[in-house]
Write a protein that holds these residues in place. Sequence first.
Motif, short mmCIF file in Angstrom:
data_model
loop_
_atom_site.label_atom_id
_atom_site.label_comp_id
_atom_site.label_asym_id
_atom_site.label_seq_id
_atom_site.Cartn_x
_atom_site.Cartn_y
_atom_site.Cartn_z
N LEU A 20 46.32 30.94 36.87
CA LEU A 20 46.21 32.07 37.80
C LEU A 20 47.02 33.28 37.32
O LEU A 20 46.51 34.41 37.30
N VAL A 21 48.25 33.04 36.95
CA VAL A 21 49.10 34.14 36.49
C VAL A 21 48.53 34.76 35.22
O VAL A 21 48.44 35.98 35.09
N ASP A 22 48.11 33.92 34.28
CA ASP A 22 47.53 34.41 33.04
C ASP A 22 46.30 35.27 33.31
O ASP A 22 46.14 36.35 32.74
N GLY A 23 45.42 34.80 34.17
CA GLY A 23 44.21 35.55 34.49
C GLY A 23 44.51 36.89 35.14
O GLY A 23 43.95 37.92 34.75
N THR A 111 39.72 27.43 34.52
CA THR A 111 39.07 27.83 35.77
C THR A 111 39.95 28.82 36.53
O THR A 111 39.47 29.85 37.01
N ALA A 112 41.22 28.51 36.63
CA ALA A 112 42.14 29.39 37.35
C ALA A 112 42.29 30.73 36.63
O ALA A 112 42.33 31.78 37.27
N SER A 113 42.36 30.72 35.32
CA SER A 113 42.52 31.95 34.55
C SER A 113 41.28 32.83 34.67
O SER A 113 41.38 34.04 34.89
N PHE A 114 40.11 32.23 34.54
CA PHE A 114 38.87 32.99 34.69
C PHE A 114 38.77 33.59 36.08
O PHE A 114 38.44 34.77 36.24
N THR A 115 39.08 32.80 37.09
CA THR A 115 39.03 33.27 38.47
C THR A 115 40.04 34.39 38.71
O THR A 115 39.71 35.43 39.29
N GLY A 116 41.27 34.19 38.24
CA GLY A 116 42.31 35.21 38.42
C GLY A 116 41.98 36.52 37.75
O GLY A 116 42.32 37.59 38.24
N ALA A 117 41.30 36.46 36.62
CA ALA A 117 40.94 37.69 35.90
C ALA A 117 39.69 38.34 36.48
O ALA A 117 39.61 39.56 36.57
N THR A 118 38.72 37.53 36.86
CA THR A 118 37.41 38.06 37.23
C THR A 118 37.34 38.59 38.66
O THR A 118 36.77 39.66 38.89
N VAL A 119 37.89 37.86 39.61
CA VAL A 119 37.72 38.23 41.02
C VAL A 119 38.23 39.64 41.33
O VAL A 119 37.49 40.45 41.91
N PRO A 120 39.47 40.00 40.97
CA PRO A 120 39.90 41.37 41.30
C PRO A 120 39.04 42.44 40.60
O PRO A 120 38.75 43.49 41.18
N LEU A 121 38.62 42.16 39.37
CA LEU A 121 37.80 43.13 38.65
C LEU A 121 36.41 43.25 39.25
O LEU A 121 35.84 44.35 39.28
#
Length: 181
Positions: A20-23, A111-121
């Motif tokens: 999550l943090v990475d994403g 999964t967490a990294s992809f989600t953390g990066a993609t959702v806000p964008l």
Amino acid sequence: MSQWLRKVAAGSTLPLVLGLVDGLLNALTLAAASLVGSGAPVTASLAVRVGLVALTTAAFAVFVADYADRRAYLMRASRQLNLTRRGQLATTRLGRLATVRSLLATAIACTASFTGATVPLLVGAALPGMSWIVAVLAVVALAALGAALGRLFAGSPLRWAAVLGSGGVAVIWIGVWLHIT
């Protein structure tokens, strides 16, 4: 099934939080110029591309680190048990289990990294006139994660939230300064 899920969740704090943090930090760094209007506008394509970059880096880093840690543990155990062949435990079922558990940790982090990066964008892409919302969402998500971790680990939720939120703000500043996009 629910007991298995609880056991996996309990052992997955590191890859989940790291992912999550990475994403979120990848999203802020790679798209910061777009967020303040000096780069290309945030699009769904940019969101997915940044998410894929975050997923890829998380996959590589988490698998290598987690697997190396598990193998090192098996090597130490072999030495402590005075086994005759170096790495003897790593070649057994325990070695295969280490691989499987490292792959599971990698899948969770990806999964967490992809989600953390993609959702806000994606939210920023859906609201093109308000690209700054991405920065706000990512920093709020980091602060909320910090508060949750503070509660989970009997720390100060406010302090954890402030530190993670401040880290997000610092990464935005660095991303704008570097102007990667």
